[in-house]
Design a protein around this motif. Structure first.
Motif, PDB file in Angstrom:
ATOM      1  N   LYS A 142     -46.655 -26.246  12.390  1.00  0.00           N
ATOM      2  CA  LYS A 142     -45.649 -25.426  13.093  1.00  0.00           C
ATOM      3  C   LYS A 142     -44.676 -24.761  12.107  1.00  0.00           C
ATOM      4  O   LYS A 142     -43.753 -24.060  12.515  1.00  0.00           O
ATOM      5  N   GLN A 143     -44.863 -25.016  10.818  1.00  0.00           N
ATOM      6  CA  GLN A 143     -43.936 -24.483   9.817  1.00  0.00           C
ATOM      7  C   GLN A 143     -43.882 -22.949   9.871  1.00  0.00           C
ATOM      8  O   GLN A 143     -44.913 -22.288   9.877  1.00  0.00           O
ATOM      9  N   GLU A 144     -42.653 -22.429   9.903  1.00  0.00           N
ATOM     10  CA  GLU A 144     -42.493 -20.969   9.804  1.00  0.00           C
ATOM     11  C   GLU A 144     -42.165 -20.675   8.345  1.00  0.00           C
ATOM     12  O   GLU A 144     -41.210 -21.239   7.813  1.00  0.00           O
ATOM     13  N   TYR A 145     -42.918 -19.816   7.723  1.00  0.00           N
ATOM     14  CA  TYR A 145     -42.680 -19.521   6.311  1.00  0.00           C
ATOM     15  C   TYR A 145     -41.823 -18.260   6.178  1.00  0.00           C
ATOM     16  O   TYR A 145     -42.049 -17.277   6.893  1.00  0.00           O
ATOM     17  N   PRO A 146     -40.837 -18.289   5.276  1.00  0.00           N
ATOM     18  CA  PRO A 146     -39.986 -17.107   5.118  1.00  0.00           C
ATOM     19  C   PRO A 146     -40.768 -15.897   4.576  1.00  0.00           C
ATOM     20  O   PRO A 146     -41.869 -16.057   4.051  1.00  0.00           O
ATOM     21  N   ASP A 147     -40.159 -14.712   4.713  1.00  0.00           N
ATOM     22  CA  ASP A 147     -40.870 -13.479   4.338  1.00  0.00           C
ATOM     23  C   ASP A 147     -40.918 -13.235   2.835  1.00  0.00           C
ATOM     24  O   ASP A 147     -41.639 -12.363   2.374  1.00  0.00           O
ATOM     25  N   LEU A 176     -52.940 -17.369   6.106  1.00  0.00           N
ATOM     26  CA  LEU A 176     -51.551 -16.909   6.010  1.00  0.00           C
ATOM     27  C   LEU A 176     -51.379 -15.998   4.786  1.00  0.00           C
ATOM     28  O   LEU A 176     -50.751 -14.931   4.865  1.00  0.00           O
ATOM     29  N   ARG A 180     -50.434 -12.009   4.603  1.00  0.00           N
ATOM     30  CA  ARG A 180     -49.237 -11.551   3.885  1.00  0.00           C
ATOM     31  C   ARG A 180     -49.554 -10.794   2.590  1.00  0.00           C
ATOM     32  O   ARG A 180     -48.645 -10.394   1.865  1.00  0.00           O
TER      33      ARG A 180
END
Ligand code: PLP
Length: 384
Positions: A142-147, A176, A180
């Motif tokens: 569920k980790q949201e990774y910064p931009d 991911l 990105r």
């Protein structure tokens, strides 16, 4: 004395015999020896050997590799310096990029490599109980990774925890990164195809977007300083420009060993018939000794499920001193361990594992492991 702190591979006579024979064969071949010792190679190695590496690794990494995917370095640590600085810090367009560590604890050797400060972003794992006195770190899905991430980095097996991320976890991180458009650096120093200390887990295969780092060190040859990066051709070109100024030339002795190893398929034999059985036996011995003394001293302990590599990562939930203090006390009794706090670069959250974990190597003799474990257990008991 008990040296349970270092990262040196074990001294294994059968493996050392193979290394000695290879060394002698290189010495006997006078025409090659002259150029090995007397000529600079290209910045990331010579093309013939990079082609040979591509051919040998294509099979094992399941991808049609060419020499354009291969770069040689003076150890993988040497490559990390270039890679980590290329993909983090201030970019030509003025943006600032960070190095994401999807799970900490992670290899200490990535920290302090970068030219700019504040470049690490560390993410906490899930901690799962895995049987009596065992736990395991898994990726927080569920980790949201910064931009602002410029690269994701993991070691598989992980130094220090002995974790081996599942292929499912690798696939999620790779997707991911592809989304990105950032590289995914996977450090295979203890992994496949050599030394292949990955227990029952599946091997990694190369896919575009990955940067795989391989090393001859943990097969038992850290003195050769030979590392190989497998990556997409534009990344290899970038590394070649860095290496031309930073290294001038890759060493020739590591590739000379590799030429013989690949011709004779030595690495596969070495990994599967010498190294894995040796480290498996050592691990069982170390676990028996550790758990025996921990239970005698009645201390609370949890061991990260040892899935690969050659370290044991221990968590002492009830300890009342820090791991750094425990290190100092052990040192007074001539026992060296590694305090776990080093392995969390960039972590901002509180995480009790940072202060209550230590790393031990099981590459040492039974006597050393027995002596070190006893001292350790007594100190933990006294300070719990
Ligand atoms: C996870 C990991 N990666 C890389 C290295 C460095 O290896 P090399 O000797 O190839 O520079 C080490 C050494 O301890 C390591 O533990």
């Amino acid at each position: 004395m008990a040296f349970l702190g270092g990262g040196n591979p074990a001294s294994i006579p059968e493996a050392e015999e193979i290394f000695a024979q290879t060394y002698e064969a290189i010495g006997r071949d006078k025409s090659h020896l002259r150029s090995i010792l007397g000529d600079y190679s290209g910045p990331i190695g010579n093309e013939d050997l990079r082609s040979l590496a591509a051919e040998a690794l294509a099979l094992e990494l399941n991808f049609p590799l060419t020499k354009e995917h291969i770069a040689f370095f003076n150890g993988s640590q040497n490559a990390f310096y270039f890679l980590l600085n290329a993909f983090s810090g201030t970019m030509p367009d003025g943006t600032f990029r960070r190095i994401g560590l999807p799970i900490v604890p992670e290899y200490i050797g990535y920290a302090d490599q970068t030219n700019e400060a504040g470049v690490f972003a560390a993410f906490l794992p899930n901690v799962e109980q895995d049987g009596p006195n065992r736990f395991r770190y898994t990726l927080n899905a569920k980790q949201e990774y910064p931009d602002d991430l410029g690269v994701l980095v993991i070691s598989r097996p992980t130094n220090p925890s002995g974790n081996v991320l599942s292929l499912r976890e690798i696939k999620d991180l790779h997707s991911l990164c592809v989304k990105r458009k950032i590289p995914f650096l996977i450090d295979l120093a203890y992994g496949n195809p050599f030394p292949n200390l990955i227990g029952k887990e599946e091997p990694i295969h190369f896919s575009p977007g990955m940067v795989l780092s391989l090393s001859f060190s943990k097969i038992g040859l850290p003195g050769l300083r030979f590392g190989i990066v497998v990556a997409d051709p534009p990344v290899i070109e970038l590394l070649s420009s860095f290496a031309a100024t930073g290294n001038l030339s890759a060493g020739n002795i590591g590739p000379a060993f590799a030429r013989i190893f690949w011709k004779e398929r030595t690495l596969e034999y070495l990994s599967n018939h010498i190294l894995r059985p040796y480290y498996d036996t050592k691990l069982q011995m170390a676990l028996e000794i550790l758990e025996g003394v921990f239970q005698t001293e009645k201390i609370d302990y949890l061991i990260h499920k040892p899935l690969g590599g050659f370290f044991v990562w221990l968590y002492f939930p009830s300890i009342s001193i820090t791991n750094q203090e425990l290190y100092e006390l052990c040192k007074e009794e001539s026992v060296t361990i590694v305090s776990g706090h080093y392995f969390f670069p960039g972590l901002v959250e509180h995480f009790s594992h940072r202060e209550k974990c230590i790393r031990l190597t099981y590459c040492r003799s039974e006597e050393e492991i027995a002596y070190g474990s006893k001292i350790l257990a007594q100190l933990v008991a006294k300070h719990s």
